[in-house]
Design an enzyme around this catalytic site. Structure first.
Site, PDB file in Angstrom:
ATOM      1  N   GLU A   1      26.571  33.931  63.352  1.00  0.00           N
ATOM      2  CA  GLU A   1      26.697  33.049  64.525  1.00  0.00           C
ATOM      3  C   GLU A   1      26.818  33.950  65.761  1.00  0.00           C
ATOM      4  OE1 GLU A   1      26.739  29.645  65.601  1.00  0.00           O
ATOM      5  OE2 GLU A   1      26.939  30.802  67.453  1.00  0.00           O
TER       6      GLU A   1
ATOM      7  N   CYS B   1      28.244  20.957  68.712  1.00  0.00           N
ATOM      8  CA  CYS B   1      29.100  19.792  68.479  1.00  0.00           C
ATOM      9  C   CYS B   1      30.534  20.050  68.927  1.00  0.00           C
ATOM     10  CB  CYS B   1      29.044  19.442  66.995  1.00  0.00           C
ATOM     11  SG  CYS B   1      30.183  18.164  66.511  1.00  0.00           S
TER      12      CYS B   1
ATOM     13  N   LYS C   1      33.960  13.621  73.683  1.00  0.00           N
ATOM     14  CA  LYS C   1      34.822  12.507  73.259  1.00  0.00           C
ATOM     15  C   LYS C   1      36.254  12.689  73.773  1.00  0.00           C
ATOM     16  CE  LYS C   1      31.361  11.367  72.119  1.00  0.00           C
ATOM     17  NZ  LYS C   1      30.038  12.008  72.024  1.00  0.00           N
TER      18      LYS C   1
ATOM     19  N   GLY D   1      18.368  10.648  83.453  1.00  0.00           N
ATOM     20  CA  GLY D   1      18.196  10.294  82.034  1.00  0.00           C
ATOM     21  C   GLY D   1      19.239   9.298  81.585  1.00  0.00           C
TER      22      GLY D   1
ATOM     23  N   ALA E   1      25.265  15.247  64.588  1.00  0.00           N
ATOM     24  CA  ALA E   1      26.083  16.128  63.758  1.00  0.00           C
ATOM     25  C   ALA E   1      26.210  15.631  62.319  1.00  0.00           C
ATOM     26  CB  ALA E   1      27.466  16.270  64.388  1.00  0.00           C
TER      27      ALA E   1
ATOM     28  N   HIS F   1      42.658 -10.088  59.229  1.00  0.00           N
ATOM     29  CA  HIS F   1      42.703 -10.894  60.446  1.00  0.00           C
ATOM     30  C   HIS F   1      43.962 -10.556  61.226  1.00  0.00           C
ATOM     31  CE1 HIS F   1      42.067 -14.389  63.016  1.00  0.00           C
ATOM     32  NE2 HIS F   1      43.360 -14.645  62.895  1.00  0.00           N
TER      33      HIS F   1
HETATM   34  P1  FAD Z   1      24.335  23.399  66.526  1.00  0.00           P
HETATM   35  O1  FAD Z   1      25.588  22.655  66.630  1.00  0.00           O
HETATM   36  O2  FAD Z   1      23.430  23.447  67.714  1.00  0.00           O
HETATM   37  O3  FAD Z   1      24.707  24.877  66.083  1.00  0.00           O
HETATM   38  C1  FAD Z   1      23.752  25.880  66.019  1.00  0.00           C
HETATM   39  C2  FAD Z   1      24.447  27.217  66.124  1.00  0.00           C
HETATM   40  O4  FAD Z   1      23.486  28.243  65.885  1.00  0.00           O
HETATM   41  C3  FAD Z   1      24.998  27.472  67.524  1.00  0.00           C
HETATM   42  O5  FAD Z   1      26.372  27.765  67.436  1.00  0.00           O
HETATM   43  C4  FAD Z   1      24.207  28.682  68.026  1.00  0.00           C
HETATM   44  O6  FAD Z   1      24.985  29.583  68.790  1.00  0.00           O
HETATM   45  C5  FAD Z   1      23.755  29.327  66.725  1.00  0.00           C
HETATM   46  N1  FAD Z   1      22.510  30.099  66.848  1.00  0.00           N
HETATM   47  C6  FAD Z   1      21.332  29.688  67.372  1.00  0.00           C
HETATM   48  N2  FAD Z   1      20.410  30.661  67.282  1.00  0.00           N
HETATM   49  C7  FAD Z   1      21.013  31.719  66.689  1.00  0.00           C
HETATM   50  C8  FAD Z   1      20.579  33.017  66.319  1.00  0.00           C
HETATM   51  N3  FAD Z   1      19.330  33.417  66.496  1.00  0.00           N
HETATM   52  N4  FAD Z   1      21.481  33.848  65.753  1.00  0.00           N
HETATM   53  C9  FAD Z   1      22.771  33.459  65.535  1.00  0.00           C
HETATM   54  N5  FAD Z   1      23.225  32.238  65.863  1.00  0.00           N
HETATM   55  C10 FAD Z   1      22.354  31.367  66.416  1.00  0.00           C
HETATM   56  N6  FAD Z   1      26.198  14.315  67.741  1.00  0.00           N
HETATM   57  C11 FAD Z   1      26.875  13.350  67.078  1.00  0.00           C
HETATM   58  O7  FAD Z   1      26.642  13.148  65.886  1.00  0.00           O
HETATM   59  N7  FAD Z   1      27.841  12.602  67.719  1.00  0.00           N
HETATM   60  C12 FAD Z   1      28.130  12.777  69.021  1.00  0.00           C
HETATM   61  O8  FAD Z   1      28.991  12.089  69.567  1.00  0.00           O
HETATM   62  C13 FAD Z   1      27.433  13.783  69.738  1.00  0.00           C
HETATM   63  N8  FAD Z   1      27.714  14.021  71.035  1.00  0.00           N
HETATM   64  C14 FAD Z   1      27.056  15.006  71.694  1.00  0.00           C
HETATM   65  C15 FAD Z   1      27.363  15.226  73.021  1.00  0.00           C
HETATM   66  C16 FAD Z   1      26.714  16.212  73.729  1.00  0.00           C
HETATM   67  C17 FAD Z   1      27.059  16.453  75.172  1.00  0.00           C
HETATM   68  C18 FAD Z   1      25.733  17.026  73.073  1.00  0.00           C
HETATM   69  C19 FAD Z   1      25.025  18.121  73.811  1.00  0.00           C
HETATM   70  C20 FAD Z   1      25.422  16.822  71.736  1.00  0.00           C
HETATM   71  C21 FAD Z   1      26.080  15.806  71.038  1.00  0.00           C
HETATM   72  N9  FAD Z   1      25.791  15.541  69.703  1.00  0.00           N
HETATM   73  C22 FAD Z   1      26.452  14.547  69.040  1.00  0.00           C
HETATM   74  C23 FAD Z   1      24.748  16.292  68.967  1.00  0.00           C
HETATM   75  C24 FAD Z   1      25.381  17.356  68.075  1.00  0.00           C
HETATM   76  O9  FAD Z   1      26.124  18.233  68.870  1.00  0.00           O
HETATM   77  C25 FAD Z   1      24.300  18.093  67.310  1.00  0.00           C
HETATM   78  O10 FAD Z   1      23.507  17.167  66.604  1.00  0.00           O
HETATM   79  C26 FAD Z   1      24.913  19.074  66.315  1.00  0.00           C
HETATM   80  O11 FAD Z   1      25.707  20.029  66.974  1.00  0.00           O
HETATM   81  C27 FAD Z   1      23.820  19.787  65.533  1.00  0.00           C
HETATM   82  O12 FAD Z   1      24.393  20.664  64.628  1.00  0.00           O
HETATM   83  P2  FAD Z   1      23.600  21.945  64.090  1.00  0.00           P
HETATM   84  O13 FAD Z   1      24.510  22.569  63.097  1.00  0.00           O
HETATM   85  O14 FAD Z   1      22.248  21.560  63.683  1.00  0.00           O
HETATM   86  O15 FAD Z   1      23.410  22.901  65.345  1.00  0.00           O
END
Ligand code: FAD
Length: 477
Positions: free
Chosen positions: A32, A41, A50, A181, A320, A444
């Site tokens: 990471e 997330c 949240k 948006g 997430a 209820h």
């Molecule tokens: P990520 O959480 O994006 O994690 C990927 C990780 O990979 C990151 O830490 C990054 O640093 C690391 N990384 C990337 N490239 C490299 C590399 N080359 N080498 C090493 N590390 C790397 N989802 C919900 O379900 N409910 C919600 O309420 C919600 N609210 C949100 C609110 C906001 C403002 C945002 C922006 C997103 C929200 N989401 C929500 C979406 C949710 O955050 C994502 O769907 C989720 O984080 C995806 O998880 P992931 O593990 O796929 O990737």
């Protein structure tokens, strides 16, 4: 260095995969690039948004208590303390993840990783230096997530134009904020800033907020947002933006032509793009579609036999809980189990006030696909609990297969819809029929009753609503 399983990315997809793989006895390394686990997330997405929405909700509820004869004074907002509390929430959870990784003996390397080929990664330390040793693996689970999509024309190199990460940083409470948006991130963050005192304007290119959600669910939210936001402009495009130093000048274009307006800050929340272009994926056999999502099969396998992909980088919906479930499938596949990602319902929640949540097939989707469905709706005006909370604008609806009476979809708008949808997910996933809902005794007075009540509406037997639909004989046959 060698690790049997390397999980690339420490977000909800990545850490779920790594922890489960370790629990199943595999040797695991997480790479990471950030100093803390948690990904978008935890660090700049679901959790901080949240936490701030909780603040917004309490401010709003306190104000609405006036209708009940209880009047609070105007809240005094200490923005530094709000920010600090939000950081405390994040720290609590990231510290927890670090501890859990340690206890499971998951090796965590802080580095930016780039594929050299299908079985090894080059690692770049946080100071930018390339580490002398490469990291090889038998299998890699790619979980590198996504980032905000900002068109070049909006990248003005000023902190006045923010993405969701900048908005969550909460640098100040701008007098005026333009949200570009009308999707869930824009509406959630807009709600936070509006409650903290900003004059919020939302512009949305299409003719409705939250494209994808059923219109009858969006309607009560829009009605409420029209009161808390300064303006909601639909069918409006941001044609240009200019940094004036003390404000941003934005050219808004709608059917009446272009006009210019000034805002203290602008939040661009028009979508997210996968990070597949930033990890040397071209040095592997992994295939990527034209939007940049890694192509996976139902077992989360990519076209490269050594690499699986999960989470945002592996396609929509970018949520997430979808990432976490895919993580479990990927690990079970590596463990030799016949797992597949085969879900009938991935819930979606918009954490605004009121919340909107849906799972399974939406009515809009059914219409688009020409699929014959029955729809049963229970308006919350008939719910004792909703009346006692003063939140009668809600609606619970079931999308039903007419032949089998199975629940295909559930949609809810109203206070706490995000919690209520879980019953709908279970009903869809378990293949429940409407009678399974109506035959289950709901407590209820609760808002959860509205799910069973919507089933009663389907049979024309809702106690609080007179709307004949099915005969009693049909209902009890
Ligand atoms: P990520 O959480 O994006 O994690 C990927 C990780 O990979 C990151 O830490 C990054 O640093 C690391 N990384 C990337 N490239 C490299 C590399 N080359 N080498 C090493 N590390 C790397 N989802 C919900 O379900 N409910 C919600 O309420 C919600 N609210 C949100 C609110 C906001 C403002 C945002 C922006 C997103 C929200 N989401 C929500 C979406 C949710 O955050 C994502 O769907 C989720 O984080 C995806 O998880 P992931 O593990 O796929 O990737």
């Amino acid at each position: 260095m060698h690790s049997s399983v390397v999980v690339l990315g420490g977000g909800p997809g990545g850490y779920t995969a790594a922890f489960m793989a370790a629990d199943l006895g595999m040797e695991v390394t997480i790479v990471e690039q950030e100093p803390r686990l948690g990904g978008v997330c935890l660090l700049r997405g679901c959790i901080p948004s949240k936490a701030l929405l909780h603040v917004a909700k309490v401010i709003n509820e306190a104000r609405e208590m006036t209708d009940w004869g209880v009047t609070y004074t105007q809240p005094a907002i200490n923005i530094d303390a709000v920010r600090a509390r939000k950081e405390k929430v994040i720290k609590n959870l990231t510290d927890g993840l670090r501890g859990l990784a340690k206890r499971r003996k998951v090796n965590v390397i802080q580095a930016k990783a780039t594929f050299l080929n299908s079985t090894s990664l080059q690692l770049q330390a946080p100071d930018g230096a390339v580490m002398p040793e490469t990291l090889s693996f038998d299998h890699c689970i790619l979980a590198i997530g996504s980032r905000p999509a900002i068109p070049q024309a909006f990248a003005l190199n000023t902190s006045r134009v923010m993405d969701s990460t900048g908005a969550l940083d909460l640098a100040d409470i701008p007098k005026s904020l333009l949200v570009v948006g009308g999707g869930y991130i824009g509406l959630e963050m807009g709600s936070v800033y509006a409650e903290l005192g900003s004059q919020v304007t939302v512009v949305e290119l299409t003719d409705g907020l939250l494209p994808g959600a059923d219109r009858d669910l969006v309607k009560p939210l829009q009605a409420r947002l029209e009161k808390s936001f300064h303006a909601i402009r639909l069918g409006t495009k941001v044609a240009a933006m200019k940094d004036l130093g003390d404000a941003v000048e934005v050219t808004l274009e709608d059917a009446n032509g272009p006009r210019q307006e000034r805002f203290d800050r602008v939040l661009v929340s028009i979508g997210r793009r996968p990070n597949s272009d930033r990890c040397g994926i071209e040095n592997t056999q992994v295939m990527v579609d034209k939007r940049g999502f890694v192509t996976v099969d139902k077992q989360q396998r990519t076209a490269d036999e050594h690499i699986l992909a999960i989470g945002d980088v592996a396609g929509e919906p970018m949520l997430a809980h979808k990432a976490m479930h895919e993580a479990k499938v990927a690990v079970e596949v590596l463990h030799g189990e016949p797992a597949v990602f085969d879900k009938r319902a991935i819930p979606a929640v918009v954490f605004t006030d009121p919340e909107i949540a849906w799972a399974g097939i939406t009515e809009t989707q059914a219409k688009r696909e020409g699929r014959q469905v029955d729809v049963a709706m229970y308006p919350w005006g008939a719910s004792g609990r909703a009346v006692s909370l003063g939140r009668t604008e809600g609606l619970t609806k079931l999308v039903i297969d007419p032949a089998s009476e199975r629940i295909l979809g559930v949609g809810i708008v109203g206070a706490g819809a995000g919690e209520l949808i879980a019953e709908g997910v279970l009903a869809i996933e378990m293949g429940c029929c409407v009678r399974d809902l109506t035959e289950s005794i709901h407590p209820h007075p609760t808002l959860s009753e509205t799910v069973a009540n919507a089933g009663e509406v389907f049979f024309g037997l809702a106690t609080e609503i007179y709307k004949p639909k099915r005969t009693h004989a049909a209902a009890s046959s």
